[in-house]
Design a protein around this motif. Structure first.
Motif, PDB file in Angstrom:
ATOM      1  N   TRP A  27      -6.435  -7.680 -17.850  1.00 47.76           N
ATOM      2  CA  TRP A  27      -7.699  -7.426 -18.543  1.00 47.76           C
ATOM      3  C   TRP A  27      -7.442  -6.719 -19.871  1.00 47.76           C
ATOM      4  O   TRP A  27      -8.050  -7.037 -20.891  1.00 47.76           O
ATOM      5  CB  TRP A  27      -8.609  -6.574 -17.657  1.00 47.76           C
ATOM      6  N   LEU A  30      -5.176  -9.385 -22.109  1.00 46.84           N
ATOM      7  CA  LEU A  30      -5.657 -10.750 -22.296  1.00 46.84           C
ATOM      8  C   LEU A  30      -7.153 -10.842 -22.582  1.00 46.84           C
ATOM      9  O   LEU A  30      -7.632 -11.896 -23.001  1.00 46.84           O
ATOM     10  CB  LEU A  30      -5.325 -11.597 -21.062  1.00 46.84           C
ATOM     11  N   VAL A  31      -7.882  -9.754 -22.346  1.00 49.19           N
ATOM     12  CA  VAL A  31      -9.332  -9.775 -22.571  1.00 49.19           C
ATOM     13  C   VAL A  31      -9.730  -8.838 -23.709  1.00 49.19           C
ATOM     14  O   VAL A  31     -10.401  -9.253 -24.659  1.00 49.19           O
ATOM     15  CB  VAL A  31     -10.099  -9.405 -21.280  1.00 49.19           C
ATOM     16  N   THR A  32      -9.313  -7.579 -23.635  1.00 48.40           N
ATOM     17  CA  THR A  32      -9.755  -6.601 -24.625  1.00 48.40           C
ATOM     18  C   THR A  32      -8.784  -6.422 -25.785  1.00 48.40           C
ATOM     19  O   THR A  32      -9.111  -5.742 -26.747  1.00 48.40           O
ATOM     20  CB  THR A  32      -9.976  -5.231 -23.963  1.00 48.40           C
ATOM     21  N   TRP A  38      -2.585 -11.279 -29.804  1.00 49.63           N
ATOM     22  CA  TRP A  38      -2.685 -11.855 -28.469  1.00 49.63           C
ATOM     23  C   TRP A  38      -1.504 -12.769 -28.175  1.00 49.63           C
ATOM     24  O   TRP A  38      -1.300 -13.775 -28.855  1.00 49.63           O
ATOM     25  CB  TRP A  38      -4.002 -12.640 -28.367  1.00 49.63           C
ATOM     26  N   HIS A  90      -5.006 -20.482 -25.472  1.00 48.81           N
ATOM     27  CA  HIS A  90      -5.703 -19.503 -24.632  1.00 48.81           C
ATOM     28  C   HIS A  90      -5.378 -19.723 -23.156  1.00 48.81           C
ATOM     29  O   HIS A  90      -5.099 -18.770 -22.415  1.00 48.81           O
ATOM     30  CB  HIS A  90      -7.212 -19.590 -24.856  1.00 48.81           C
ATOM     31  N   TRP A  94      -2.912 -17.196 -20.108  1.00 50.16           N
ATOM     32  CA  TRP A  94      -3.220 -16.856 -18.719  1.00 50.16           C
ATOM     33  C   TRP A  94      -2.208 -17.465 -17.756  1.00 50.16           C
ATOM     34  O   TRP A  94      -1.766 -16.809 -16.803  1.00 50.16           O
ATOM     35  CB  TRP A  94      -4.635 -17.320 -18.380  1.00 50.16           C
TER      36      TRP A  94
END
Length: 412
Positions: A27, A30-32, A38, A90, A94
């Motif tokens: 999280w 990879l998210v914030t 990235w 993207h 993941w």
């Protein structure tokens, strides 16, 4: 006797434990995490593969601004990266993170097998629980942050030397050779093979690396010339060598030691001394029949002796902790493992750079913190030396078994 759980139940528990453990890290990164930072390293591999597809010069292509990172690995790595072009960037981030978690879990299952054997039939679940703190070691979590390959290189080298020989694993050294063709640092195992006079493994490893390299040269001749003829020797392609992230012996000396010829001479002397100690320890572990400590010691050589070793290159510390733990019955070894685990869980180098930047009192302590992962690598060597026995009766038995494996014909 404890009833063996169903494999499906164990599998579900393992997946649940790993997902829940990795979720905060994933999280965060990879998210914030900022979009311009990235998965910057996996982007390097993907762009190299895209260059192969589009016919672009691999070593002239940079990732998008503001990183502008070049591809710094052998051409074979670009070919291996071709599957990355089949999915969006993207989605790749993941997928790559999940693969790193799986590789770390597989590494734990092999490296901690003496400890996990004590908790049969729940060893698979226990392995997942042991993996949890390993995922939070800064070198491992940094691998997720950047989208690095270290988890796979560690697993390849460990599996090559620690798994038993069989129908799908007839000769040791091949996986190490292929790993070297992807990223040069596993080539340090070739030195280890030579020191131990393990000519069969050395030949297999060199042949595998050479075959992969020649195959890449046939497909990408211009890129091969560009890499071996220039990109390999350009230190500027690797980033700021003097920065805190470089935790090799050379990185520390660039920050603290003299410059010019005196600094180079001091670095070469340090490489000689640490190399002799490290390869002697690895040979001692091999003769004692301890492949986990063996691979851990050689892995430490890959980071300490390299001109550049970023924090995430210390992913080998997972093996150091496993080698120190052993079967978990020796309290002294558990204390040693706890020290190394705590050392690499903490963000010591970054605490140190904050200390130095703020000019806090006792500046020398800040400098120690800034260079603490290199010091941690040296401490790990010292602790491994304490727990790896000189070859005794058990070591001689292990040596006889390995000698018999080496004498087997290739087609056996």
């Amino acid at each position: 006797m404890t009833r063996a759980p169903r494999p499906a139940v164990q599998a579900l528990v393992v997946v649940a434990v790993l997902v829940l453990a990795e979720l905060p890290i994933a999280w965060h990164y990879l998210v914030t995490w900022p979009g311009d930072q990235w998965q910057v390293d996996v982007e390097v591999y993907r762009e190299a593969a895209r260059s192969v597809v589009y016919g672009r010069p691999i070593y002239e292509q940079l990732t998008e601004s503001p990183q502008l990172l070049p591809f710094t690995y052998p051409p074979f790595a670009a070919l291996v990266s071709l599957p990355m072009t089949l999915v969006s960037f993207h989605a790749l981030g993941w997928i790559w993170t999940g693969m790193q978690v799986a590789a770390t879990y597989a590494t734990v299952m092999i490296a901690f097998r003496r400890l996990l054997a004590r908790v049969e039939p729940w060893r698979w679940v226990a392995g997942a629980l042991v993996t949890v703190p390993m995922l939070y070691l800064l070198p491992v979590s940094d691998g997720v942050r950047f989208g690095q390959v270290n988890a796979f290189l560690v697993l390849a080298c460990l599996g090559d030397l620690a798994l038993p020989l069989g129908p799908w694993h007839r000769v040791r050294g091949i996986w190490i050779g292929l790993a070297t063709a992807i990223k040069l640092t596993p080539g340090v195992f070739f030195v280890h093979f030579a020191v131990c006079r393990r000519w069969r493994e050395l030949a297999a490893g060199v042949l595998a690396a050479a075959t992969a390299t020649v195959a890449a040269a046939l497909v990408l001749p211009e890129a091969t010339v560009a890499f071996w003829g220039g990109a390999l020797g350009d230190p500027n392609r690797l980033g700021p060598n003097r920065g805190t992230s470089n935790q090799s012996l050379r990185g520390v000396l660039l920050r603290l030691g003299p410059e010019g010829a005196a600094g180079t001479a001091l670095w070469l002397l340090a490489v000689l001394v640490v190399g002799v100690i490290g390869f002697t320890l690895a040979r001692r572990a091999y003769r004692a029949g301890d492949p986990i400590a063996e691979v851990a010691a050689v892995g430490l050589m890959a980071v300490l002796l390299s001109p550049v070793a970023w924090v995430h290159h210390y992913a080998w510390v997972v093996l150091v902790i496993a080698a120190l733990v052993g079967d978990g019955r020796d309290r002294r070894r558990l204390v040693f493992a706890g020290i190394i685990t705590a050392w690499f869980l903490a963000r010591l180098p970054w605490w140190g750079i904050s200390w130095v930047a703020n000019d806090w009192p006792v500046l020398w302590f800040g400098r120690i913190l800034q260079n603490s992962y290199c010091l941690g690598g040296l401490l790990a060597l010292a602790l491994l030396w304490r727990v790896v026995p000189s070859p005794g009766a058990a070591g001689r038995v292990a040596q006889d078994v390995r000698d018999s494996e080496q004498d087997m014909p290739l087609g056996h």
